[in-house]
Design an enzyme around this catalytic site. Structure first.
Site, PDB file in Angstrom:
ATOM      1  N   LYS A 251       2.525   7.477   7.598  1.00 37.49           N
ATOM      2  CA  LYS A 251       2.029   6.540   6.576  1.00 37.49           C
ATOM      3  C   LYS A 251       1.597   7.314   5.333  1.00 37.49           C
ATOM      4  CE  LYS A 251      -1.921   3.469   5.680  1.00 37.49           C
ATOM      5  NZ  LYS A 251      -3.191   2.945   6.233  1.00 37.49           N
ATOM      6  N   ASP A 256      -5.555   3.725  -1.430  1.00 39.85           N
ATOM      7  CA  ASP A 256      -5.650   2.364  -0.903  1.00 39.85           C
ATOM      8  C   ASP A 256      -6.908   1.686  -1.424  1.00 39.85           C
ATOM      9  OD1 ASP A 256      -5.416   0.028   0.513  1.00 39.85           O
ATOM     10  OD2 ASP A 256      -6.148   0.890   2.399  1.00 39.85           O
ATOM     11  N   LYS A 263     -11.426  -3.341  -1.257  1.00 33.25           N
ATOM     12  CA  LYS A 263     -12.449  -2.708  -0.429  1.00 33.25           C
ATOM     13  C   LYS A 263     -13.778  -2.636  -1.181  1.00 33.25           C
ATOM     14  CE  LYS A 263      -9.216   0.393   1.950  1.00 33.25           C
ATOM     15  NZ  LYS A 263      -9.510   0.044   3.347  1.00 33.25           N
ATOM     16  N   ASP A 274      -5.720   8.192   2.868  1.00 38.51           N
ATOM     17  CA  ASP A 274      -4.896   7.214   3.574  1.00 38.51           C
ATOM     18  C   ASP A 274      -3.445   7.671   3.697  1.00 38.51           C
ATOM     19  OD1 ASP A 274      -4.986   4.911   5.076  1.00 38.51           O
ATOM     20  OD2 ASP A 274      -4.458   3.582   3.429  1.00 38.51           O
ATOM     21  N   ASP A 333      -5.261  -5.622   2.681  1.00 38.07           N
ATOM     22  CA  ASP A 333      -5.793  -4.325   3.075  1.00 38.07           C
ATOM     23  C   ASP A 333      -5.228  -3.861   4.410  1.00 38.07           C
ATOM     24  OD1 ASP A 333      -7.303  -2.028   2.777  1.00 38.07           O
ATOM     25  OD2 ASP A 333      -9.103  -2.885   3.694  1.00 38.07           O
ATOM     26  N   GLU A 335      -2.193  -2.969   4.834  1.00 37.99           N
ATOM     27  CA  GLU A 335      -0.920  -2.633   4.187  1.00 37.99           C
ATOM     28  C   GLU A 335      -0.137  -1.550   4.906  1.00 37.99           C
ATOM     29  OE1 GLU A 335      -2.935   0.866   3.555  1.00 37.99           O
ATOM     30  OE2 GLU A 335      -3.738  -1.156   3.360  1.00 37.99           O
ATOM     31  N   ARG A 337       0.627  -1.084   8.020  1.00 34.54           N
ATOM     32  CA  ARG A 337       1.609  -1.601   8.973  1.00 34.54           C
ATOM     33  C   ARG A 337       2.809  -2.218   8.251  1.00 34.54           C
ATOM     34  NH1 ARG A 337      -2.965  -5.313  11.501  1.00 34.54           N
ATOM     35  NH2 ARG A 337      -4.111  -3.501  10.730  1.00 34.54           N
TER      36      ARG A 337
END
Length: 505
Positions: A251, A256, A263, A274, A333, A335, A337
């Site tokens: 990933k 993010d 967030k 991230d 959030d 995202e 996946r």
């Protein structure tokens, strides 16, 4: 940093000219008549030193010893765990500006995994991030000698340790970089730099190519950012073309914000981490370039930012993945996946022996396992066992979590084939169940590294995990396939001196 492996008994170690001499004193230590043995024996007898891992006694300008600083260090039973624990106890010593050359000497017979652990522990202790700190002091330690009674039996383990250090530090470097210094394009450049390593090739797909592939979920996440997405494809070929590769998917959300489901401001800066799944894949390939195992590996990194501008995907939007399955984006959030699911579909074209995705995917995994173990999910018991064993061997631990089909109930949607979230309960498991829908029949595992990829607080920074776990798994996989005659082994050269560049070109 240069690492040397040297046959070095305590008599000779006393004459080594260095800024720091660390003597690893194991349980059952049998002293000789040399100066270091006498010092250690007296310290043990008087109770000023114990052989327990991590206990230590520091000396300065010790008589009949050439080194300015000497540390007598308890090494426990000499296992990898004990050696790592021991050297971690004196970690700050390796960062002293006066220490440029160090010798770490085993006072007893060295175990192979202990030697590898010593290399990794010293590198970890002396690591310094300085890329965006021009006034910071860079790493001063530039040469480390690992001294053992018999070098030949541990030479391969030493080489593996040095290769792992190269990979872990590459991963840490890119994990630590701020998001404006680690954009998707810059991450792609880092991958391209690995193309200079033997047997490694890199290809980078831009937005147009990703659109042609039909990766609607990946593109939806990237829509809110001005930074163009990149799909990075790395290949390491150490076996014949007919040998099925292991595919690693990392990933690569380089920052993010949470998107429209933004967030909280507190600690949002840590969302630069991230992309640590992507960084771990880069680190693995850096290590593969050093170690040259007889295996084929493909690395896939979907890299983009998750930002909340006027074009950003909205809660309730429905997107179509590369597999053709539709997804209702209930939370922007969640995202990670979405970018991973398209690349898991893409991975099938390589006809893989196994696929492992690595992602800082869920805060729920941090609640479940903290920062000690990564979460492991798998649809194949053999693959799960191999990864778990590799984690134990590398001291890069994971823990297998369930994948019962009942956990997927919450992913049902009235408006798409599935939603991208299923509520708070079992959040790391439902995220894994989402990914499983894009896997197909091949053996697949998912490593949730949200709790292990970085540290917060005063020691904030990337850990480089799970590079160690993944490299040990790949080396074991290569050995197994070589033993069964599936591939022809390609052995790396195992010199006494190994040098690696701790920062990417």
């Amino acid at each position: 940093m240069n690492f040397d492996l040297k046959t070095l008994e305590l008599t000779a170690a006393a004459t080594e000219k260095c800024d720091l001499l660390v003597v690893l004193v194991p349980e059952g230590f049998r002293p000789g008549q040399d100066a270091l043995s006498v010092l250690a024996a007296h310290a043990l007898k008087c109770g000023d030193l114990k052989a327990k891992a991590g206990t230590h006694l520091q000396l300065y300008l010790a008589p009949a010893v050439s080194a300015r600083r000497v540390v007598l260090l308890g090494a426990g039973n000499g296992s990898a765990r004990a050696i790592r624990q021991a050297l971690q106890a004196i970690a700050t010593t390796f960062k002293l500006p006066q220490v440029k050359r160090a010798v770490v000497c085993f006072a007893g017979e060295a175990q192979p995994d202990g030697v590898s652990a010593a290399v990794q522990a010293v590198a970890d202790a002396s690591y310094v991030y300085a890329t965006t700190k021009p006034k910071a002091e860079a790493r001063t330690l530039n040469r480390v000698v690992i001294g053992v009674v018999h070098a030949e039996p541990v030479r391969e383990a030493f080489a593996h340790g040095v290769g792992l250090v190269a990979g872990v530090e590459f991963a840490r470097e890119w994990g630590n970089r701020p998001a404006n210094h680690a954009t998707p394009s810059l991450l792609a450049d880092a991958a391209k730099s690995l193309g200079s390593q033997p047997r490694i090739q890199c290809k980078v797909h831009g937005p147009a190519e990703v659109a042609r592939l039909g990766m609607g979920a990946f593109m939806a996440v990237a829509r809110g950012s001005e930074e163009p997405l990149r799909l990075i494809e790395l290949r390491y070929r150490g076996a014949s073309k007919s040998d099925a590769p292991v595919v690693l998917v990392g990933k690569g959300i380089t920052f993010d914000t949470g998107g429209i489901s933004i967030k909280p401001a507190a600690e949002m800066d840590e969302m630069k981490f991230d992309m640590c799944g992507a960084a771990s894949v880069l680190g693995v390939f850096r290590a593969l370039g050093e170690l040259q195992p007889a295996i084929n590996v493909v690395g896939l990194i979907p890299a983009c930012e998750n930002m909340p501008d006027g074009r950003a995907v909205k809660p309730g939007d429905v997107v179509t993945s590369m597999s053709g399955q539709t997804i209702e984006v209930l939370n922007t959030d969640a995202e990670g996946r979405l970018v991973l699911c398209d690349v898991l579909t893409y991975a099938a074209r390589f006809k893989p022996a196994a696929v492992v995705d690595i992602a800082t995917l869920t805060g729920a995994c941090v609640i479940a396992l903290g920062s000690v173990r990564s979460g492991l999910f798998a649809n194949n018991d053999v693959l799960a066992a191999a990864l778990s064993a590799a984690g134990d061997e590398a001291q890069d631990l994971c823990w297998r979590m369930p994948l019962d089909e009942d956990y997927a109930e919450g992913l049902k949607s009235n408006f798409a084939d599935m939603g991208n979230v299923a509520g708070r309960a079992g959040g790391s498991i439902t995220a894994a169940k989402f990914l499983q829908r894009f896997v197909g029949e091949f053996p697949w595992a998912h490593l949730d590294i949200a709790g292990t990829a970085w540290k917060s607080g005063a020691g904030k920074g990337s850990t480089g995990r799970p590079v160690g776990l993944l490299v040990h798994y790949l080396l074991g996989h290569a050995q197994q396939r070589s033993a069964t005659g599936t591939v022809k082994a390609v052995k790396p050269a195992l010199p006494s001196r190994r040098k690696f560049q701790s920062k990417p070109a």
